[in-house]
Design an enzyme around this catalytic site. Sequence first.
Site, PDB file in Angstrom:
ATOM      1  CG  ASP A 285      -0.336  -0.531   2.491  1.00 24.89           C
ATOM      2  OD1 ASP A 285       0.899  -0.517   2.599  1.00 24.89           O
ATOM      3  OD2 ASP A 285      -1.077  -0.977   3.370  1.00 24.89           O
TER       4      ASP A 285
ATOM      5  CG  ASP B 170      -9.284  -1.692  11.923  1.00 19.67           C
ATOM      6  OD1 ASP B 170      -8.263  -2.315  11.542  1.00 19.67           O
ATOM      7  OD2 ASP B 170      -9.725  -0.695  11.324  1.00 19.67           O
TER       8      ASP B 170
ATOM      9  CG  HIS C 138      -6.073  -2.349   8.983  1.00 18.47           C
ATOM     10  ND1 HIS C 138      -6.281  -1.302   9.853  1.00 18.47           N
ATOM     11  CD2 HIS C 138      -4.717  -2.411   8.834  1.00 18.47           C
ATOM     12  CE1 HIS C 138      -5.127  -0.769  10.194  1.00 18.47           C
ATOM     13  NE2 HIS C 138      -4.159  -1.430   9.595  1.00 18.47           N
TER      14      HIS C 138
ATOM     15  CD  GLU D 173      -9.061   0.577   8.011  1.00 16.20           C
ATOM     16  OE1 GLU D 173      -9.207  -0.277   8.908  1.00 16.20           O
ATOM     17  OE2 GLU D 173      -8.357   1.593   8.158  1.00 16.20           O
TER      18      GLU D 173
END
Length: 236
Positions: free
Chosen positions: A67, A136, A138, A143
Amino acid sequence: MKIIPVESYEKLSRLGANIIFSQVTVKPRSVLGLATGSSPVGIYRELVARYNAGELDFSGVTTVNLDEYIGLAPDHPQSYRRFMQENLFDHVNIDPAKTFVPNGLAPDLEAECVAYDRRIDDLGGIDLQLLGIGLDGHIGFNEPDDSFCKPTHVAGLHESTIAANARFFASKNEVPRRAISMGLGSIMQARKILLVANGPAKKEIVKQAFTGPVTPRVPASILQLHPDVTVIFSEE
Ligand code: F6R
């Protein structure tokens, strides 16, 4: 799936580096999928040490990163391209032309995403993908959502991710709100996956992701469906 608990970040890094070392030794022309963030820093340090010791040769290796933030130039101190240069690429004999990070300044972001997946295909796919995991759940910037997003795409960062990543910026306001991220489909196509998670704060999400239900609300849980995943977890 193999889950390997270790007692220290040092051990996590050594073991993670061993797995990458074996991959490159067995297949010198490997395509490695790489991650940024704090978790893999020790692995990169180990790999650089082994390169300096003459044990590891990166000349045949190609890398594709997961990313990149949208809007940050490659030389921005917090860009993922710069992170990779500083933590690995500048210290080993990898061919710069064979290191790929999404272009967060691409004028046509959608076209950049399509081209990124095409590049991975043209390279023959990823041999070994290194991942961290967010609080979370990810992976990359995939996400929690209502469905699994498969291709490389433009992703909005969730509040908890912005808050977690603010530690690298002068203030939370400076954290970019969007990124280009490999999708879960692109990640799942890697032949092998190595996920590293470090620290007590990650314990609960590691448990949910790898022993709970497979759900897009915990994106990393999709890895339970992959045939060759190793998770190294240190509570240190
Ligand atoms: C980084 C990435 C992220 C991180 C995750 C964990 O390229 O894709 O998914 O792996 O946010 O970050 P750390 O390791 O800093 O806790």
